[in-house]
Design a protein around this motif. Structure first.
Motif, PDB file in Angstrom:
ATOM      1  N   LEU A 396      44.167  36.292  34.995  1.00 29.34           N
ATOM      2  CA  LEU A 396      44.759  35.925  36.281  1.00 29.34           C
ATOM      3  C   LEU A 396      45.399  34.553  36.233  1.00 29.34           C
ATOM      4  O   LEU A 396      46.389  34.296  36.940  1.00 29.34           O
ATOM      5  N   ALA A 397      44.864  33.653  35.412  1.00 30.46           N
ATOM      6  CA  ALA A 397      45.416  32.287  35.331  1.00 30.46           C
ATOM      7  C   ALA A 397      46.551  32.172  34.332  1.00 30.46           C
ATOM      8  O   ALA A 397      47.112  31.085  34.169  1.00 30.46           O
ATOM      9  N   HIS A 398      46.974  33.262  33.678  1.00 30.54           N
ATOM     10  CA  HIS A 398      48.026  33.181  32.659  1.00 30.54           C
ATOM     11  C   HIS A 398      49.357  32.878  33.340  1.00 30.54           C
ATOM     12  O   HIS A 398      49.678  33.454  34.385  1.00 30.54           O
ATOM     13  N   PRO A 399      50.195  31.960  32.811  1.00 33.17           N
ATOM     14  CA  PRO A 399      51.446  31.567  33.466  1.00 33.17           C
ATOM     15  C   PRO A 399      52.462  32.696  33.549  1.00 33.17           C
ATOM     16  O   PRO A 399      53.378  32.654  34.368  1.00 33.17           O
ATOM     17  N   ASN A 400      52.369  33.727  32.729  1.00 33.45           N
ATOM     18  CA  ASN A 400      53.333  34.839  32.791  1.00 33.45           C
ATOM     19  C   ASN A 400      52.919  35.923  33.788  1.00 33.45           C
ATOM     20  O   ASN A 400      53.642  36.889  34.016  1.00 33.45           O
ATOM     21  N   ARG A 401      51.728  35.787  34.351  1.00 31.36           N
ATOM     22  CA  ARG A 401      51.271  36.821  35.291  1.00 31.36           C
ATOM     23  C   ARG A 401      52.138  36.900  36.539  1.00 31.36           C
ATOM     24  O   ARG A 401      52.487  37.995  36.997  1.00 31.36           O
ATOM     25  N   PRO A 402      52.561  35.743  37.140  1.00 30.71           N
ATOM     26  CA  PRO A 402      53.423  35.843  38.325  1.00 30.71           C
ATOM     27  C   PRO A 402      54.760  36.493  38.029  1.00 30.71           C
ATOM     28  O   PRO A 402      55.437  36.979  38.934  1.00 30.71           O
ATOM     29  N   LEU A 403      55.235  36.492  36.751  1.00 30.61           N
ATOM     30  CA  LEU A 403      56.538  37.077  36.438  1.00 30.61           C
ATOM     31  C   LEU A 403      56.542  38.576  36.690  1.00 30.61           C
ATOM     32  O   LEU A 403      57.603  39.170  36.923  1.00 30.61           O
ATOM     33  N   GLU A 404      55.423  39.239  36.633  1.00 31.75           N
ATOM     34  CA  GLU A 404      55.363  40.669  36.867  1.00 31.75           C
ATOM     35  C   GLU A 404      55.589  41.003  38.353  1.00 31.75           C
ATOM     36  O   GLU A 404      55.882  42.159  38.699  1.00 31.75           O
ATOM     37  N   ARG A 405      55.431  39.968  39.192  1.00 32.37           N
ATOM     38  CA  ARG A 405      55.641  40.199  40.628  1.00 32.37           C
ATOM     39  C   ARG A 405      57.034  39.768  41.081  1.00 32.37           C
ATOM     40  O   ARG A 405      57.283  39.574  42.253  1.00 32.37           O
ATOM     41  N   GLY A 406      57.933  39.549  40.161  1.00 34.46           N
ATOM     42  CA  GLY A 406      59.315  39.246  40.496  1.00 34.46           C
ATOM     43  C   GLY A 406      59.680  37.773  40.422  1.00 34.46           C
ATOM     44  O   GLY A 406      60.804  37.409  40.737  1.00 34.46           O
ATOM     45  N   TYR A 407      58.833  36.969  39.999  1.00 35.22           N
ATOM     46  CA  TYR A 407      59.146  35.545  39.864  1.00 35.22           C
ATOM     47  C   TYR A 407      59.766  35.268  38.496  1.00 35.22           C
ATOM     48  O   TYR A 407      59.643  36.072  37.567  1.00 35.22           O
ATOM     49  N   ALA A 408      60.451  34.124  38.400  1.00 34.79           N
ATOM     50  CA  ALA A 408      61.055  33.678  37.123  1.00 34.79           C
ATOM     51  C   ALA A 408      60.666  32.211  36.885  1.00 34.79           C
ATOM     52  O   ALA A 408      60.511  31.447  37.827  1.00 34.79           O
ATOM     53  N   ARG A 409      60.583  31.860  35.596  1.00 37.45           N
ATOM     54  CA  ARG A 409      60.236  30.473  35.223  1.00 37.45           C
ATOM     55  C   ARG A 409      61.478  29.794  34.669  1.00 37.45           C
ATOM     56  O   ARG A 409      62.162  30.339  33.799  1.00 37.45           O
ATOM     57  N   VAL A 410      61.769  28.617  35.190  1.00 34.50           N
ATOM     58  CA  VAL A 410      62.975  27.891  34.800  1.00 34.50           C
ATOM     59  C   VAL A 410      62.601  26.894  33.699  1.00 34.50           C
ATOM     60  O   VAL A 410      61.694  26.069  33.882  1.00 34.50           O
ATOM     61  N   GLU A 411      63.352  26.970  32.577  1.00 34.20           N
ATOM     62  CA  GLU A 411      63.127  26.058  31.437  1.00 34.20           C
ATOM     63  C   GLU A 411      64.447  25.463  31.001  1.00 34.20           C
ATOM     64  O   GLU A 411      65.519  26.029  31.263  1.00 34.20           O
ATOM     65  N   ASP A 412      64.382  24.299  30.367  1.00 30.88           N
ATOM     66  CA  ASP A 412      65.601  23.738  29.758  1.00 30.88           C
ATOM     67  C   ASP A 412      65.777  24.352  28.377  1.00 30.88           C
ATOM     68  O   ASP A 412      64.987  25.209  27.947  1.00 30.88           O
ATOM     69  N   ARG A 413      66.849  23.931  27.728  1.00 23.53           N
ATOM     70  CA  ARG A 413      67.124  24.518  26.415  1.00 23.53           C
ATOM     71  C   ARG A 413      66.012  24.237  25.405  1.00 23.53           C
ATOM     72  O   ARG A 413      65.872  24.918  24.402  1.00 23.53           O
ATOM     73  N   GLY A 414      65.236  23.187  25.627  1.00 22.11           N
ATOM     74  CA  GLY A 414      64.154  22.849  24.696  1.00 22.11           C
ATOM     75  C   GLY A 414      62.882  23.607  24.985  1.00 22.11           C
ATOM     76  O   GLY A 414      61.888  23.413  24.267  1.00 22.11           O
ATOM     77  N   GLY A 415      62.834  24.401  26.042  1.00 22.59           N
ATOM     78  CA  GLY A 415      61.635  25.177  26.357  1.00 22.59           C
ATOM     79  C   GLY A 415      60.705  24.469  27.312  1.00 22.59           C
ATOM     80  O   GLY A 415      59.602  24.965  27.570  1.00 22.59           O
ATOM     81  N   VAL A 433      63.268  32.617  32.535  1.00 24.91           N
ATOM     82  CA  VAL A 433      62.346  33.512  31.853  1.00 24.91           C
ATOM     83  C   VAL A 433      61.803  34.494  32.876  1.00 24.91           C
ATOM     84  O   VAL A 433      61.189  34.107  33.883  1.00 24.91           O
ATOM     85  N   PHE A 434      62.050  35.847  32.665  1.00 28.11           N
ATOM     86  CA  PHE A 434      61.538  36.914  33.490  1.00 28.11           C
ATOM     87  C   PHE A 434      60.457  37.657  32.735  1.00 28.11           C
ATOM     88  O   PHE A 434      60.208  37.380  31.552  1.00 28.11           O
ATOM     89  N   ALA A 435      59.876  38.615  33.417  1.00 22.11           N
ATOM     90  CA  ALA A 435      58.803  39.366  32.776  1.00 22.11           C
ATOM     91  C   ALA A 435      59.319  40.206  31.631  1.00 22.11           C
ATOM     92  O   ALA A 435      58.602  40.452  30.653  1.00 22.11           O
TER      93      ALA A 435
END
Length: 476
Positions: A396-415, A433-435
């Motif tokens: 439940l605490a994994h950072p990619n878990r919210p991506l399955e609910r339609g969220y995206a994570r914004v990163e720069d070119r360096g990650g 970054v999407f699911a």
């Protein structure tokens, strides 16, 4: 009127302005050379052989080898010359102040209008003059320190090599060799020389210097000791050993030297310069080496004394040991307390081991109750359930878990994850970054670049099947 007396043919007894020779004059004028030559012939004819006694003064030897001197007494002086050939035949070295008798002839030296004696033979004026010369030379050499005791060297106790300077044909060398053979056979090197005559002094000095010039390890062994020897004779016969070159060679030698010149009553300057004087050549051999038989006897006696001393030392040590042992208690008395202690421990050890074994059995019985299989299985089950609960919380605490609910994570070119709009504007180019993948984006009006291929899908953890526990390492 003139003050000059009248002269001329009319005045035969007076000197004239010009020299004249009358006819029939029996005294014609002669040249200086003619007069000098007539004087020379007259003196040589009248004094063709003379013996003159006088004291030498102004002696000198020219580079040509000729010698010049004056002979004088308390009233008169006469010049003398000794040509090179005759100077080499002298039996002694002339010095100023020595009284001599010379044999020769008188002649004149026209270049100086002087007469002189041409010396053909020179001898000392009696033994007194010879002794006076010897004493004068002795004092002069002693003043230089050549006879000082501080210069003397100690003789080696048992020299391995002995050098002998003497005549090879006389009885002296035979006496020395025979005496050495009787006392202690030694390697002897003989340097043959003349011990009398005009060339003797030079040969003796050269022999001493030759021995001194030898080096250890060379083809000719270097002597440990040198003997300068000669038989007896008159003072004239022994005079070569009084010459200055012999004395200086002996004094300068780095090898110890024994002087054995003449008989016991004979003394030469070589004796003063040597490290030790022997009265006779045979005595020199006795001084040079010890007696081998006596050495063997001394060694045997010393060995016996060492043995006796060792026996006495051992006996005294045994007595001291026995005395010390009397003051020590017996061995059983010293070890009795330790033996008693050992017996006591031997009795206690079995009882102590039995008591310890009983305690260990009790501890094992109490621990065995907690080690039943049912208790172990229950403990494992509880640990697994607890681990499953922790794993669910981690998912439940994994950072990619919210991506399955339609969220995206914004990163720069360096990650790096961007959490503000200002950071996104500063980055300019972004990665969303999407699911199911990633998309490149740009801030502003610039269209995003077309991706040539979809980004690789990130591995997703397989959902746990119902009724099956996740494969996790056990903590047991």
């Amino acid at each position: 009127m003139d003050d000059f007396p009248p002269s001329g043919p009319g005045f035969p007894g007076e000197g004239g302005l010009l020299a004249t020779e009358a006819p029939g004059d029996n005294a014609p004028a002669m040249t200086v050379s003619d007069l000098s030559m007539r004087l020379k012939r007259t003196v040589e004819d009248a004094f063709g052989f003379v013996r003159v006694r006088g004291e030498i003064s102004g002696w000198k030897r020219a580079a040509s080898g000729h010698c010049y001197l004056c002979l004088k007494d308390d009233k008169s002086v006469i010049d003398g010359v000794l040509w090179k050939a005759n100077a080499g035949a002298l039996q002694f070295r002339p010095e100023d102040g020595v009284e001599v008798i010379v044999t020769g002839k008188l002649t004149t030296f026209p270049g100086r209008s002087r007469y002189q004696i041409v010396i053909e033979r020179m001898e000392l004026a009696g033994q007194g003059a010879l002794m006076a010369l010897l004493d004068k030379r002795r004092r002069a050499l002693a003043a230089e320190g050549l006879f000082d005791a501080a210069r003397k060297q100690r003789l080696p106790f048992a020299p391995r090599v002995i050098g002998v300077v003497t005549s090879p044909t006389g009885a002296v060398i035979r006496d020395i060799l025979h005496r050495l053979e009787d006392r202690c056979p030694t390697h002897v090197i003989v340097w043959p020389v003349q011990v009398q005559g005009e060339t003797a002094a030079g040969q003796i000095a050269a022999a001493v210097r030759g021995f001194d010039a030898l080096r250890p390890g060379g083809p000719v062994p270097r002597p440990d000791l040198v003997i300068v020897a000669r038989g007896g004779g008159s003072i004239e016969d022994l005079w070569a050993f009084n010459e200055e070159e012999v004395v200086r060679a002996v004094a300068a030698c780095s090898i110890p030297i024994i002087s054995a010149v003449g008989h016991e009553t004979d003394t030469t300057l070589c004796d003063f310069a040597a490290d030790i004087r022997a009265p006779t050549p045979t005595a020199a051999a006795e001084i040079a080496v010890p007696v081998r038989v006596e050495l063997v006897a001394q060694l045997r006696e010393i060995g016996q004394r060492i043995g006796r001393c060792a026996m006495r030392a051992a006996e005294r040590s045994a007595e001291k040991l026995e005395t010390c042992l009397r003051h020590f208690p017996a061995r059983d008395q010293l070890l009795a307390p330790q033996q008693q202690r050992l017996d006591e421990l031997s009795d206690r050890l079995p009882r102590a081991l039995g008591t310890r074994l009983g305690h260990a059995r009790g501890d094992l019985g109490r621990a065995a109750g907690a080690l039943r299989p049912s208790l172990l299985a229950a403990t494992v089950r509880r640990s697994r359930e607890r681990l499953d609960g922790l794993w669910r919380v981690a998912q439940l605490a994994h950072p990619n878990r919210p991506l399955e609910r339609g969220y995206a994570r914004v990163e720069d070119r360096g990650g790096k994850t961007l959490i503000s709009a200002a950071a996104a504007r500063d980055a300019g180019r972004l990665r969303l970054v999407f699911a199911d993948g990633e998309v490149e984006a740009a801030v502003g009006d610039e269209p995003p670049p077309v991706l040539s291929a979809p980004p690789p899908e990130r591995p997703r953890r397989e959902a746990r099947r119902p009724g099956k526990a996740p494969e996790q390492p056990t903590f047991l």
